[in-house]
Design a protein around this motif. Sequence first.
Motif, PDB file in Angstrom:
ATOM      1  N   TYR A 186      26.923  -9.636 -36.053  1.00 56.22           N
ATOM      2  CA  TYR A 186      27.290  -9.297 -37.304  1.00 56.22           C
ATOM      3  C   TYR A 186      27.058  -7.800 -37.573  1.00 56.22           C
ATOM      4  CZ  TYR A 186      27.546 -13.952 -39.423  1.00 56.22           C
ATOM      5  OH  TYR A 186      28.078 -15.234 -39.768  1.00 56.22           O
TER       6      TYR A 186
ATOM      7  N   LEU B  14      30.843 -11.024 -40.377  1.00 63.05           N
ATOM      8  CA  LEU B  14      30.994 -11.171 -38.771  1.00 63.05           C
ATOM      9  C   LEU B  14      31.926 -10.271 -38.134  1.00 63.05           C
ATOM     10  CD1 LEU B  14      30.468 -13.669 -36.717  1.00 63.05           C
ATOM     11  CD2 LEU B  14      32.868 -14.431 -37.397  1.00 63.05           C
TER      12      LEU B  14
ATOM     13  N   GLN C 118      14.954  -4.998 -42.080  1.00 65.16           N
ATOM     14  CA  GLN C 118      14.857  -6.378 -41.548  1.00 65.16           C
ATOM     15  C   GLN C 118      16.298  -6.929 -41.564  1.00 65.16           C
ATOM     16  OE1 GLN C 118      11.867  -6.926 -39.787  1.00 65.16           O
ATOM     17  NE2 GLN C 118      11.096  -4.933 -40.430  1.00 65.16           N
ATOM     18  N   GLY C 119      16.317  -7.907 -40.503  1.00 61.04           N
ATOM     19  CA  GLY C 119      17.407  -9.081 -40.712  1.00 61.04           C
ATOM     20  C   GLY C 119      17.394  -9.820 -41.769  1.00 61.04           C
ATOM     21  N   PRO C 120      18.337 -10.546 -42.040  1.00 59.52           N
ATOM     22  CA  PRO C 120      18.238 -11.416 -43.149  1.00 59.52           C
ATOM     23  C   PRO C 120      17.291 -12.804 -42.606  1.00 59.52           C
ATOM     24  CG  PRO C 120      20.645 -11.081 -43.088  1.00 59.52           C
ATOM     25  CD  PRO C 120      19.503 -10.382 -41.769  1.00 59.52           C
TER      26      PRO C 120
ATOM     27  N   GLN D 139      26.626  -4.882 -40.423  1.00 60.68           N
ATOM     28  CA  GLN D 139      26.139  -4.490 -41.819  1.00 60.68           C
ATOM     29  C   GLN D 139      26.128  -3.133 -42.104  1.00 60.68           C
ATOM     30  OE1 GLN D 139      22.093  -6.054 -42.861  1.00 60.68           O
ATOM     31  NE2 GLN D 139      22.962  -6.596 -45.076  1.00 60.68           N
TER      32      GLN D 139
ATOM     33  N   TYR E  96      19.283 -16.286 -48.053  1.00 60.04           N
ATOM     34  CA  TYR E  96      18.491 -15.480 -47.243  1.00 60.04           C
ATOM     35  C   TYR E  96      17.719 -14.569 -47.848  1.00 60.04           C
ATOM     36  CZ  TYR E  96      21.117 -17.654 -43.347  1.00 60.04           C
ATOM     37  OH  TYR E  96      21.634 -18.441 -42.283  1.00 60.04           O
TER      38      TYR E  96
ATOM     39  N   ARG F 213      23.636  -0.948 -47.462  1.00 59.53           N
ATOM     40  CA  ARG F 213      23.607  -1.706 -48.851  1.00 59.53           C
ATOM     41  C   ARG F 213      24.829  -2.767 -49.043  1.00 59.53           C
ATOM     42  NH1 ARG F 213      20.521   0.424 -53.091  1.00 59.53           N
ATOM     43  NH2 ARG F 213      18.875   2.086 -52.136  1.00 59.53           N
ATOM     44  N   LYS F 214      25.327  -2.987 -47.999  1.00 58.18           N
ATOM     45  CA  LYS F 214      26.355  -4.151 -48.080  1.00 58.18           C
ATOM     46  C   LYS F 214      25.938  -5.377 -47.315  1.00 58.18           C
ATOM     47  CE  LYS F 214      29.868  -1.577 -49.542  1.00 58.18           C
ATOM     48  NZ  LYS F 214      30.534  -1.483 -51.021  1.00 58.18           N
ATOM     49  N   GLU F 215      26.943  -6.531 -47.483  1.00 63.48           N
ATOM     50  CA  GLU F 215      26.437  -7.615 -46.845  1.00 63.48           C
ATOM     51  C   GLU F 215      26.745  -7.570 -45.333  1.00 63.48           C
ATOM     52  OE1 GLU F 215      28.858  -7.105 -48.798  1.00 63.48           O
ATOM     53  OE2 GLU F 215      30.576  -8.334 -48.304  1.00 63.48           O
ATOM     54  N   PRO F 216      26.299  -8.516 -44.646  1.00 70.60           N
ATOM     55  CA  PRO F 216      26.490  -8.832 -43.416  1.00 70.60           C
ATOM     56  C   PRO F 216      28.076  -9.348 -43.195  1.00 70.60           C
ATOM     57  CG  PRO F 216      24.540  -9.522 -43.583  1.00 70.60           C
ATOM     58  CD  PRO F 216      24.848  -9.185 -45.002  1.00 70.60           C
TER      59      PRO F 216
ATOM     60  N   PHE G 239      26.152 -15.000 -32.526  1.00 71.91           N
ATOM     61  CA  PHE G 239      27.172 -14.062 -33.137  1.00 71.91           C
ATOM     62  C   PHE G 239      26.467 -12.717 -33.267  1.00 71.91           C
ATOM     63  CE2 PHE G 239      29.206 -17.990 -35.115  1.00 71.91           C
ATOM     64  CZ  PHE G 239      28.209 -18.846 -34.974  1.00 71.91           C
TER      65      PHE G 239
ATOM     66  N   LEU H 155      20.457 -12.678 -50.351  1.00 71.75           N
ATOM     67  CA  LEU H 155      21.978 -12.943 -49.809  1.00 71.75           C
ATOM     68  C   LEU H 155      22.133 -14.418 -49.999  1.00 71.75           C
ATOM     69  CD1 LEU H 155      21.628 -10.448 -46.764  1.00 71.75           C
ATOM     70  CD2 LEU H 155      23.033 -10.322 -48.748  1.00 71.75           C
TER      71      LEU H 155
ATOM     72  N   LEU I  11      21.389 -19.966 -39.590  1.00 73.61           N
ATOM     73  CA  LEU I  11      21.513 -18.757 -38.642  1.00 73.61           C
ATOM     74  C   LEU I  11      20.177 -18.074 -38.736  1.00 73.61           C
ATOM     75  CD1 LEU I  11      24.857 -17.085 -39.521  1.00 73.61           C
ATOM     76  CD2 LEU I  11      24.059 -18.171 -37.502  1.00 73.61           C
TER      77      LEU I  11
ATOM     78  N   GLU J   3      31.716 -19.521 -39.063  1.00 73.98           N
ATOM     79  CA  GLU J   3      31.263 -18.324 -39.730  1.00 73.98           C
ATOM     80  C   GLU J   3      30.811 -18.294 -40.935  1.00 73.98           C
ATOM     81  OE1 GLU J   3      34.730 -15.490 -40.082  1.00 73.98           O
ATOM     82  OE2 GLU J   3      33.452 -14.057 -41.035  1.00 73.98           O
TER      83      GLU J   3
ATOM     84  N   ARG K 217      19.770  -7.400 -55.263  1.00 76.98           N
ATOM     85  CA  ARG K 217      18.700  -6.559 -55.052  1.00 76.98           C
ATOM     86  C   ARG K 217      17.670  -6.636 -55.948  1.00 76.98           C
ATOM     87  NH1 ARG K 217      17.976  -2.556 -51.480  1.00 76.98           N
ATOM     88  NH2 ARG K 217      20.271  -2.548 -50.966  1.00 76.98           N
TER      89      ARG K 217
ATOM     90  N   PHE L 173      18.712 -14.672 -37.488  1.00 79.81           N
ATOM     91  CA  PHE L 173      18.890 -13.079 -37.345  1.00 79.81           C
ATOM     92  C   PHE L 173      17.828 -12.406 -36.709  1.00 79.81           C
ATOM     93  CE2 PHE L 173      22.886 -12.693 -39.453  1.00 79.81           C
ATOM     94  CZ  PHE L 173      23.056 -13.570 -40.412  1.00 79.81           C
ATOM     95  N   GLY L 174      18.356 -11.373 -35.825  1.00 78.97           N
ATOM     96  CA  GLY L 174      17.478 -10.219 -35.403  1.00 78.97           C
ATOM     97  C   GLY L 174      17.064  -9.350 -36.463  1.00 78.97           C
ATOM     98  N   GLN L 175      16.288  -8.193 -36.088  1.00 80.32           N
ATOM     99  CA  GLN L 175      15.814  -7.335 -37.186  1.00 80.32           C
ATOM    100  C   GLN L 175      17.104  -6.643 -37.413  1.00 80.32           C
ATOM    101  OE1 GLN L 175      12.748  -4.904 -35.730  1.00 80.32           O
ATOM    102  NE2 GLN L 175      12.928  -3.469 -37.312  1.00 80.32           N
TER     103      GLN L 175
ATOM    104  N   PHE M  61      29.133 -13.939 -46.593  1.00 79.92           N
ATOM    105  CA  PHE M  61      28.017 -13.569 -47.173  1.00 79.92           C
ATOM    106  C   PHE M  61      28.652 -12.854 -48.569  1.00 79.92           C
ATOM    107  CE2 PHE M  61      24.201 -13.853 -45.049  1.00 79.92           C
ATOM    108  CZ  PHE M  61      24.588 -14.278 -43.816  1.00 79.92           C
ATOM    109  N   GLY M  62      27.999 -13.261 -49.591  1.00 78.34           N
ATOM    110  CA  GLY M  62      28.136 -12.296 -50.711  1.00 78.34           C
ATOM    111  C   GLY M  62      27.195 -11.110 -50.799  1.00 78.34           C
ATOM    112  N   GLN M  63      27.434 -10.254 -51.853  1.00 80.69           N
ATOM    113  CA  GLN M  63      26.833  -8.964 -51.512  1.00 80.69           C
ATOM    114  C   GLN M  63      25.633  -8.678 -52.057  1.00 80.69           C
ATOM    115  OE1 GLN M  63      30.063  -6.666 -54.169  1.00 80.69           O
ATOM    116  NE2 GLN M  63      30.330  -5.479 -52.336  1.00 80.69           N
TER     117      GLN M  63
ATOM    118  N   LEU N 206      23.440  -6.951 -36.271  1.00 84.77           N
ATOM    119  CA  LEU N 206      22.777  -7.887 -36.423  1.00 84.77           C
ATOM    120  C   LEU N 206      23.234  -9.008 -35.630  1.00 84.77           C
ATOM    121  CD1 LEU N 206      22.686  -8.113 -40.244  1.00 84.77           C
ATOM    122  CD2 LEU N 206      20.666  -7.556 -38.839  1.00 84.77           C
TER     123      LEU N 206
END
Lengths: 114, 109
Positions: free
Chosen positions: B36, B46, A41-43, B38, A35, B41-44, B34, A91, B97, A102, A110, B99-101, A105-107, B87
């Motif tokens: 999520y 669940l 924004q979202g992914p 976030q 992603y 500066r981290k990952e999403p 789902f 991501l 998936l 489920e 950037r 995702f929304g904003q 995700f990885g971190q 999210l």
Amino acid sequence: GAGVSQSPRYKVAKRGQDVALRCDPISGHVSLFWYQQALGQGPEFLTYFQNEAQLDKSGLPSDRFFAERPEGSVSTLKIQRTQQEDSAVYLCASTPSGGNTEAFFGQGTRLTVV
Amino acid sequence: RKEVEQDPGPFNVPEGATVAFNCTYSNSASQSFFWYRQDCRKEPKLLMSVYSSGNEDGRFTAQLNRASQYISLLIRDSKLSDSATYLCAVNRGAQKLVFGQGTRLTINP
């Protein structure tokens, strides 16, 4: 490791440079996703692998983007001739199988293109 | 129009308040849903899946309205630690998936 691992965590590239981003999914996870997440924004989906097969690459924004997963585990996302608009967090996510399970995700990596 | 839409906020609410977010989706073929969380500066990660019958996990309640094509998340007795971006995500059975904003929530002391 226990989770999805991505490297590098941060990458600064000069415009026009090629970059390669790595993803180590959770061991045994069949499905792997890339992603792109822009600031605020979202992914956004880029591409999906089931084992080594790339089943969906509809989200790749241009032919400068290429992804592979040759042995069905580690994946690499390559961006050629980077542009400023490629700046984002990339991501990687994996799931034991596809579909409604489920996604872990990885971190993220950037990427900043200057 | 985006396939999954959320109010980006920000929502600023006092600690202890109840807050609710909605998320609408446009594709009626969507199969699973789902929420999520976030952090900056981290990952999403669940938070919870959303089932047709609605589901609850502690202070969090998720609901799905297929007729109107939206999902909701309710947070009761909000804590400072609930501050994050939420999210919503929709799976169309195509293995990806959407995702929304994201909705940014800040809980104030």
